[in-house]
Design an enzyme around this catalytic site. Structure first.
Site, PDB file in Angstrom:
ATOM      1  N   ALA A 196       0.815  -1.215   0.000  1.00  8.41           N
ATOM      2  CA  ALA A 196       0.000   0.000   0.000  1.00  8.41           C
ATOM      3  C   ALA A 196       0.846   1.261   0.000  1.00  8.41           C
ATOM      4  O   ALA A 196       0.480   2.264  -0.622  1.00  8.41           O
ATOM      5  CB  ALA A 196      -0.934  -0.007   1.212  1.00  8.41           C
ATOM      6  N   ASP A 197       1.999   1.242   0.673  1.00  9.28           N
ATOM      7  CA  ASP A 197       2.861   2.421   0.743  1.00  9.28           C
ATOM      8  C   ASP A 197       3.241   2.935  -0.643  1.00  9.28           C
ATOM      9  O   ASP A 197       3.429   4.136  -0.849  1.00  9.28           O
ATOM     10  CB  ASP A 197       4.152   2.107   1.501  1.00  9.28           C
ATOM     11  CG  ASP A 197       3.967   1.252   2.732  1.00  9.28           C
ATOM     12  OD1 ASP A 197       2.991   0.482   2.783  1.00  9.28           O
ATOM     13  OD2 ASP A 197       4.821   1.310   3.632  1.00  9.28           O
ATOM     14  N   ALA A 198       3.347   1.992  -1.592  1.00  8.49           N
ATOM     15  CA  ALA A 198       3.779   2.356  -2.944  1.00  8.49           C
ATOM     16  C   ALA A 198       2.861   3.382  -3.584  1.00  8.49           C
ATOM     17  O   ALA A 198       3.286   4.159  -4.454  1.00  8.49           O
ATOM     18  CB  ALA A 198       3.853   1.107  -3.819  1.00  8.49           C
ATOM     19  N   LEU A 199       1.590   3.402  -3.169  1.00 13.59           N
ATOM     20  CA  LEU A 199       0.628   4.307  -3.791  1.00 13.59           C
ATOM     21  C   LEU A 199       0.885   5.767  -3.429  1.00 13.59           C
ATOM     22  O   LEU A 199       0.326   6.664  -4.061  1.00 13.59           O
ATOM     23  CB  LEU A 199      -0.793   3.894  -3.399  1.00 13.59           C
ATOM     24  CG  LEU A 199      -1.180   2.473  -3.837  1.00 13.59           C
ATOM     25  CD1 LEU A 199      -2.594   2.145  -3.392  1.00 13.59           C
ATOM     26  CD2 LEU A 199      -1.032   2.297  -5.344  1.00 13.59           C
ATOM     27  N   TYR A 200       1.705   6.005  -2.430  1.00 10.63           N
ATOM     28  CA  TYR A 200       2.162   7.367  -2.124  1.00 10.63           C
ATOM     29  C   TYR A 200       3.441   7.700  -2.865  1.00 10.63           C
ATOM     30  O   TYR A 200       3.664   8.849  -3.258  1.00 10.63           O
ATOM     31  CB  TYR A 200       2.401   7.505  -0.623  1.00 10.63           C
ATOM     32  CG  TYR A 200       2.716   8.920  -0.159  1.00 10.63           C
ATOM     33  CD1 TYR A 200       1.696   9.806   0.147  1.00 10.63           C
ATOM     34  CD2 TYR A 200       4.032   9.361  -0.021  1.00 10.63           C
ATOM     35  CE1 TYR A 200       1.970  11.093   0.579  1.00 10.63           C
ATOM     36  CE2 TYR A 200       4.321  10.648   0.409  1.00 10.63           C
ATOM     37  CZ  TYR A 200       3.285  11.516   0.711  1.00 10.63           C
ATOM     38  OH  TYR A 200       3.553  12.796   1.126  1.00 10.63           O
TER      39      TYR A 200
END
Length: 750
Positions: A196-200
């Site tokens: 999920a962090d990748a979406l930032y």
């Protein structure tokens, strides 16, 4: 309240003062600040009065003072530490990894509005130290790593403010390499953005690259991978994201056997959505998906706020980690305030949550000016100590504070404009310059060095003074017996089954079955080629791997994308255009003489759930005409009439959105595209039988003229094009005057 001042001391002084640009700068493994300087710096940073109790909306001035204080404290802390040779695991010092990059995101936004230029000077020095490059060159997996793209936002910010080409080159090269993998047509077991962090980290950079360059490939590719990630990690019942797919397993559950929803993971997503939507065009076809997702998350997150104003590390299990935690909370304060400021969230509902959260964050600002209670780097909830800090928290605190300050201002529109270009004086004052060699000592040597630098400037070739020269050698004309004007059509299996047609004025193509299997976004739109010779040139141009450059005869620079291109059609139903994929079969009837004539079929496609439609279409392009005549016969499983939308793809760039002309009385739709600085402008016109016109509309990708059609009965329309760097129409007026004076025969059997 006056903003805090920043003394320039030691290495920090090197970074932040223009005078220090003649001294040592950002040396590898640079020494930390001398003993005592850290304490002196801290005491020089006047701690402002912080908003720690919810007593109404804080003033802009007080909020900005807090933001400047935390930013200054973090920059001081970063600059006081040596710069490590390897940047991968750095957590507290200057680096090119995601930890530091997420601080630069906030600092860059502060530098836009701060009166203190030293934040921008610091960011410029960092970017210059890393030579505007990215980590991850060791393998394909690391080249795709979203974490290493995060620093791209800093480079984009500096490019937007300065317009220096080299600032953007390494980032653009990396994103160009990534595009085929992000936009791959088939689903794969492994994701590129699997956590999920990748979406930032990456999607906002790709969306912003489209906003900066006008090239839609970056946004479209990011959109595909974003949706893949959401499909795997979004849990609709909870309105939350799992951190990654491991947390679906029984082995990654909380003590009660329930799924773990990590606060910071969902914070990354909400913050990433805000930054993504700042660059996504308002008419982007998929924008509503992201707005809806943002609103769903906002509603859920607001309900999970704890009494102290923060959110716990494990969102649905606050008792397991009951201590204060800011690294997720800071994202929620930022995102909720951002949503209010951009009109996506209701102020009266969400403002109390923002103010409660902002006060709570300020209660955790430590004596050293950093935000405490920040969970350390990791992948799931863990216990957090009050003194724990993180660059990602400082950076997002800045973003949150800027949004809280903007709560005092009117609602802002989306997408946001890029920052204005800096003046030459600002650029000079905030750009680090290489120091003189240590051997330059004494007045004579200093004068000699100054003369050398003046000569270097005077004698060096300046590409900005003359523009970019062409390195493309013009094609030699074909043999004289091949230069005669003629109308040709060709099926091109060598080009993935394209069907090409051209005459002495225009050139076009449509896409066939092999490309459909290879490239999911391809469809039944019609491509336009820019042409400036009377003989056929498409096959000559296609002999080169890159046929998108002008070799003197023309080129293909038109981007059909997901639109209708120049005259593709679809069925307009329920405010949506339902379109076929690529053509299925073809037959060429005439080629090589005074007419190119062929026909194609399109396989059945759905119109919502109410019917299916298929198509047979005949094309005719005579010599000497700018218009291709098309006769379409639509078949359907019901006899009810159809509203057909015939479209022209939208286009926009720094020169605007072009010019649309709609004329229902004469059945005309015309679009003159905004000028492409390198290639000029294309004009496209559609002509339909005025008796069939139902009106005009548009969707995210197309301008549309609507006509009523009966299944099984053929109808005829015309599509024409012109190029202002071609041979016939040097301007919009000359083309549109020509179109207005044309007569068209709409009888299907002519």
């Amino acid at each position: 309240m006056p903003l805090p001042t920043r003394p320039c001391l030691g290495l920090l002084g090197v970074l932040m003062s223009s005078a220090a640009l003649s001294g040592p700068v950002l040396a590898q493994n640079a020494a930390a600040l001398p003993p005592g300087v850290e304490a002196e710096w801290r005491t020089s940073l006047a701690r402002p009065t912080l908003y720690t109790d919810v007593t109404g909306l804080p003033s802009r001035e007080d909020t900005m003072a807090a933001v400047e204080y935390v930013a200054s404290s973090q920059i001081a802390a970063m600059a006081s530490e040596p710069i490590a040779l390897s940047t991968g695991s750095n957590l507290t010092q200057m680096s090119s990894n995601w930890v530091a990059a997420t601080f630069y995101v906030g600092a860059s936004r502060l530098a836009r509005v701060s009166d203190d230029a030293r934040t921008l000077r610091f960011l410029s020095a960092v970017a210059d130290h890393y030579n505007y490059s990215l980590r991850g060159a060791r393998s394909g997996k690391t080249l795709l790593n979203a974490d290493d793209i995060a620093i791209g936002d800093l480079y984009q910010e500096l490019y937007a403010r300065r317009g220096q080409e080299g600032v953007l080159m390494p980032l653009r090269q990396r994103l160009d390499w990534q595009i085929p993998y992000l936009a791959r047509g088939e689903d794969t077991p492994a994701l590129v953005w699997w956590w999920a962090d990748a979406l930032y980290m990456a999607p906002p950079v790709l969306a912003r690259m489209t906003a900066i360059t006008g090239d839609p490939r970056y946004l479209n590719a990011a959109d595909k991978e974003w949706r893949r990630t959401a499909e795997r990690l979004w849990v609709e019942d909870e309105k939350l994201f799992l951190r990654d797919e491991r947390f679906k397993d029984e082995n990654h559950r909380d003590a009660d056997g329930e799924r773990i929803y990590w606060s910071r993971a969902n914070g990354w997503v909400m913050g990433g959505l805000a930054r993504w939507l700042e660059s996504v065009p308002a008419d982007f076809a998929g924008r509503a998906f992201y707005v809806d997702l943002f609103r769903k998350m906002a509603s859920r997150i607001a309900g999970l706020q704890q009494e102290d104003g923060l959110w716990r590390a494990s969102l649905l299990d606050p008792e397991t980690y009951p201590e204060a935690e800011t690294s997720g909370s800071v994202f929620y304060v930022y995102a909720l305030a951002w949503g209010i400021n951009h009109g996506l969230l209701e102020r009266e509902i969400y403002l109390p949550h923002v103010l409660k959260g902002w006060a709570a964050l300020n209660r955790h600002i430590l004596p050293n000016g950093l935000v405490g209670a920040a969970q350390k780097t990791g992948d799931q909830p863990v216990s957090t100590a009050p003194e724990d800090v993180g660059l990602y928290v400082s950076g997002t605190y800045i973003l949150a504070g800027l949004e809280v300050a903007d709560l005092n201002e009117p609602i802002q529109t989306l997408p946001e404009a890029e920052p204005a270009r800096d003046t030459a004086e600002v650029i000079a004052a905030t750009t680090p310059a290489p120091p003189a060699p240590i051997t330059v000592t004494g007045p004579d040597e200093i004068r000699r060095r100054e003369a050398e630098m003046r000569a270097t400037s005077a004698l060096s070739y300046d590409p900005s003074s003359l523009g970019r020269p062409s390195v493309i050698a013009p094609l030699a004309p074909p043999p004289e017996d091949q230069q005669s004007p003629r109308a040709v059509a060709r099926f091109a299996p060598d080009r993935l089954d394209d069907l090409l047609w051209e005459n002495d004025r225009v050139a076009h193509r449509i896409y066939g079955p092999t490309l459909e299997a290879r490239e999911a976004p391809s469809g039944s739109g019609i491509d336009v080629w820019a042409k400036r010779v009377r003989y056929p040139f498409m096959d000559r141009q296609l002999k080169f791997p890159n046929y998108h450059v002008d070799r003197g005869e023309g080129l293909d620079y038109y981007d059909v994308g997901r639109g209708r291109g120049a005259g593709g059609l679809g069925v307009w139903y329920d405010n949506k255009l339902w379109t076929s994929r690529n053509f299925s079969t073809y037959e060429i009837q005439r080629t090589g003489g005074d007419e190119a004539r062929f026909s194609v079929t399109y396989r059945p496609w759905p119109v919502d759930v109410v019917r299916t439609v298929s198509e047979t279409r005949a094309f005719s392009l005579p010599l000497g005409s700018n218009f291709t005549r098309m006769t379409s016969t639509l078949s359907s499983n019901t006899n009810a009439s159809l509203i057909v939308g015939i479209g022209i793809s939208k286009r926009s760039n720094d020169n605007g959105r072009g010019f649309v002309t709609r004329d229902a009385a004469h059945g005309r739709l015309m679009f003159w595209e905004p000028e492409n600085p390198e290639h000029g402008s294309l004009g496209i016109a559609l002509a339909v039988d005025p008796a069939t016109v139902e009106g005009f509309t548009e969707d995210a990708d197309n301008y549309l003229i609507l006509v009523r059609v009966t299944p099984g009965q053929p109808f005829t329309y015309y599509m024409g094009s012109a190029w202002d760097r071609g041979l016939d129409f040097p301007s919009r007026r000359s083309w549109e005057d020509f179109v207005v004076n044309q007569s068209f025969d709409f009888r299907p059997n002519q």
